[in-house]
Design a protein around this motif. Structure first.
Motif, PDB file in Angstrom:
ATOM      1  N   PRO A   1      38.705 -29.696  -8.082  1.00  0.00           N
ATOM      2  CA  PRO A   1      39.851 -29.062  -7.720  1.00  0.00           C
ATOM      3  C   PRO A   1      40.907 -28.828  -8.751  1.00  0.00           C
ATOM      4  O   PRO A   1      41.755 -27.875  -8.919  1.00  0.00           O
ATOM      5  CB  PRO A   1      40.017 -29.784  -6.268  1.00  0.00           C
ATOM      6  N   MET A   2      41.051 -29.832  -9.437  1.00  0.00           N
ATOM      7  CA  MET A   2      42.404 -29.949 -10.310  1.00  0.00           C
ATOM      8  C   MET A   2      41.870 -28.969 -11.597  1.00  0.00           C
ATOM      9  O   MET A   2      42.681 -28.129 -11.796  1.00  0.00           O
ATOM     10  CB  MET A   2      42.387 -31.359 -10.870  1.00  0.00           C
ATOM     11  N   CYS A   3      40.619 -28.965 -11.985  1.00  0.00           N
ATOM     12  CA  CYS A   3      40.711 -27.986 -13.238  1.00  0.00           C
ATOM     13  C   CYS A   3      40.361 -26.598 -12.801  1.00  0.00           C
ATOM     14  O   CYS A   3      40.797 -25.629 -13.468  1.00  0.00           O
ATOM     15  CB  CYS A   3      39.005 -28.514 -13.822  1.00  0.00           C
ATOM     16  N   GLN A   4      39.793 -26.461 -11.693  1.00  0.00           N
ATOM     17  CA  GLN A   4      39.737 -25.036 -11.249  1.00  0.00           C
ATOM     18  C   GLN A   4      41.135 -24.419 -10.843  1.00  0.00           C
ATOM     19  O   GLN A   4      41.407 -23.328 -10.930  1.00  0.00           O
ATOM     20  CB  GLN A   4      38.798 -25.094  -9.816  1.00  0.00           C
TER      21      GLN A   4
ATOM     22  N   ILE B   1      43.032 -37.231 -16.570  1.00  0.00           N
ATOM     23  CA  ILE B   1      43.154 -35.866 -16.107  1.00  0.00           C
ATOM     24  C   ILE B   1      42.487 -34.980 -17.261  1.00  0.00           C
ATOM     25  O   ILE B   1      42.315 -33.719 -17.156  1.00  0.00           O
ATOM     26  CB  ILE B   1      44.300 -35.100 -15.832  1.00  0.00           C
ATOM     27  N   TRP B   2      42.016 -35.643 -18.450  1.00  0.00           N
ATOM     28  CA  TRP B   2      41.450 -34.798 -19.560  1.00  0.00           C
ATOM     29  C   TRP B   2      39.791 -34.684 -19.197  1.00  0.00           C
ATOM     30  O   TRP B   2      39.183 -35.244 -19.721  1.00  0.00           O
ATOM     31  CB  TRP B   2      41.892 -35.505 -20.846  1.00  0.00           C
ATOM     32  N   HIS B   3      39.678 -33.784 -18.436  1.00  0.00           N
ATOM     33  CA  HIS B   3      38.157 -33.574 -17.957  1.00  0.00           C
ATOM     34  C   HIS B   3      37.629 -32.320 -19.069  1.00  0.00           C
ATOM     35  O   HIS B   3      38.501 -31.967 -19.829  1.00  0.00           O
ATOM     36  CB  HIS B   3      38.121 -32.894 -16.678  1.00  0.00           C
ATOM     37  N   GLY B   4      36.403 -32.131 -19.000  1.00  0.00           N
ATOM     38  CA  GLY B   4      36.119 -31.289 -20.264  1.00  0.00           C
ATOM     39  C   GLY B   4      36.854 -29.826 -20.279  1.00  0.00           C
ATOM     40  O   GLY B   4      37.434 -29.358 -21.181  1.00  0.00           O
ATOM     41  N   GLU B   5      36.977 -29.463 -18.915  1.00  0.00           N
ATOM     42  CA  GLU B   5      37.728 -28.040 -18.713  1.00  0.00           C
ATOM     43  C   GLU B   5      39.051 -28.303 -19.082  1.00  0.00           C
ATOM     44  O   GLU B   5      39.729 -27.222 -19.954  1.00  0.00           O
ATOM     45  CB  GLU B   5      37.661 -27.498 -17.339  1.00  0.00           C
ATOM     46  N   MET B   6      39.969 -29.383 -18.787  1.00  0.00           N
ATOM     47  CA  MET B   6      41.229 -29.456 -19.060  1.00  0.00           C
ATOM     48  C   MET B   6      41.443 -29.624 -20.670  1.00  0.00           C
ATOM     49  O   MET B   6      42.302 -29.019 -21.176  1.00  0.00           O
ATOM     50  CB  MET B   6      42.026 -30.832 -18.575  1.00  0.00           C
ATOM     51  N   THR B   7      40.551 -30.405 -21.254  1.00  0.00           N
ATOM     52  CA  THR B   7      40.783 -30.565 -22.602  1.00  0.00           C
ATOM     53  C   THR B   7      40.569 -29.141 -23.411  1.00  0.00           C
ATOM     54  O   THR B   7      41.052 -28.917 -24.423  1.00  0.00           O
ATOM     55  CB  THR B   7      39.479 -31.646 -23.058  1.00  0.00           C
ATOM     56  N   ALA B   8      39.429 -28.260 -22.946  1.00  0.00           N
ATOM     57  CA  ALA B   8      39.309 -27.138 -23.531  1.00  0.00           C
ATOM     58  C   ALA B   8      40.431 -26.109 -23.282  1.00  0.00           C
ATOM     59  O   ALA B   8      40.757 -25.580 -24.137  1.00  0.00           O
ATOM     60  CB  ALA B   8      37.998 -26.317 -22.871  1.00  0.00           C
ATOM     61  N   LEU B   9      41.098 -26.107 -22.181  1.00  0.00           N
ATOM     62  CA  LEU B   9      42.210 -25.329 -21.944  1.00  0.00           C
ATOM     63  C   LEU B   9      43.485 -25.952 -22.954  1.00  0.00           C
ATOM     64  O   LEU B   9      44.129 -25.260 -23.470  1.00  0.00           O
ATOM     65  CB  LEU B   9      42.784 -25.725 -20.446  1.00  0.00           C
TER      66      LEU B   9
END
Length: 188
Positions: free
Chosen positions: A117-120, A84-92
């Motif tokens: 959808p997960m990140c958004q 689940i550590w997409h770029g957005e999730m990692t930044a958050l």
């Protein structure tokens, strides 16, 4: 009758509502000014810098403070550690957790690829007012990235919790090139 509603209380209630709406509008107008002053190309280039660190999966992100225009967190794909550590999730995840003045409502996220959808959904939960992306989910699908076919705006529209503005296509050709090269690198 104790529970009787008088005209006076209705008028006072209406006036209070108008004042609350007007003061909220002023806040939104002030925030809109900050949103209008953002250099989207500059911040997308910073997201691209993150993406270049993982050329086979170039989802890079930065979180910036809208008012100060300073980067507060960076993110890139770390799915080898956690799916689940997409770029957005990692930044958050990298946003400051010890800063008592940190306010998600003053942040914006820039990402090379439209948020899944997960990140958004995670972004909606933060109440962050702005997300800016380069490549769209339909383009990412042409590069054989396993995107769920739900656009970021659909996630925002379905939310009853929070809303944010989504701007797509910033430095789109540069971001598309990242994903096209990634497809060639891994032989998708």
């Amino acid at each position: 009758m104790k529970n009787k509603i008088s005209r006076r209380s209705v008028l006072l209630s209406g006036a209070a509502t108008l004042l609350a709406v007007n003061s909220k509008s002023d806040v939104l107008a002030a925030d809109k000014k900050f949103l209008d002053d953002l250099d989207h190309d500059k911040f997308m280039r910073l997201a691209i810098e993150q993406a270049l660190k993982v050329p086979q999966c170039p989802f890079g992100s930065v979180v910036i403070n809208i008012k100060t225009q300073r980067v507060v967190a960076e993110g890139l794909v770390e799915v080898e550690k956690n799916p689940i550590w997409h770029g957005e999730m990692t930044a958050l995840r990298n946003c400051p957790s010890t800063d008592p003045g940190f306010d998600w409502r003053e942040m914006a996220l820039y990402t090379t690829g439209e948020s899944c959808p997960m990140c958004q959904s995670a972004i909606v939960w933060t109440k962050m007012p702005l997300v800016v992306y380069g490549s769209s989910i339909p383009y990412l699908q042409t590069c054989d990235f396993g995107q769920i076919n739900i656009r970021a705006q659909a996630v925002v529209d379905a939310s009853r919790y929070g809303k944010c503005t989504i701007i797509g296509g910033i430095l789109e050709s540069e971001c598309n090139q990242l994903f096209k090269r990634a497809k060639e690198l891994v032989g998708r």
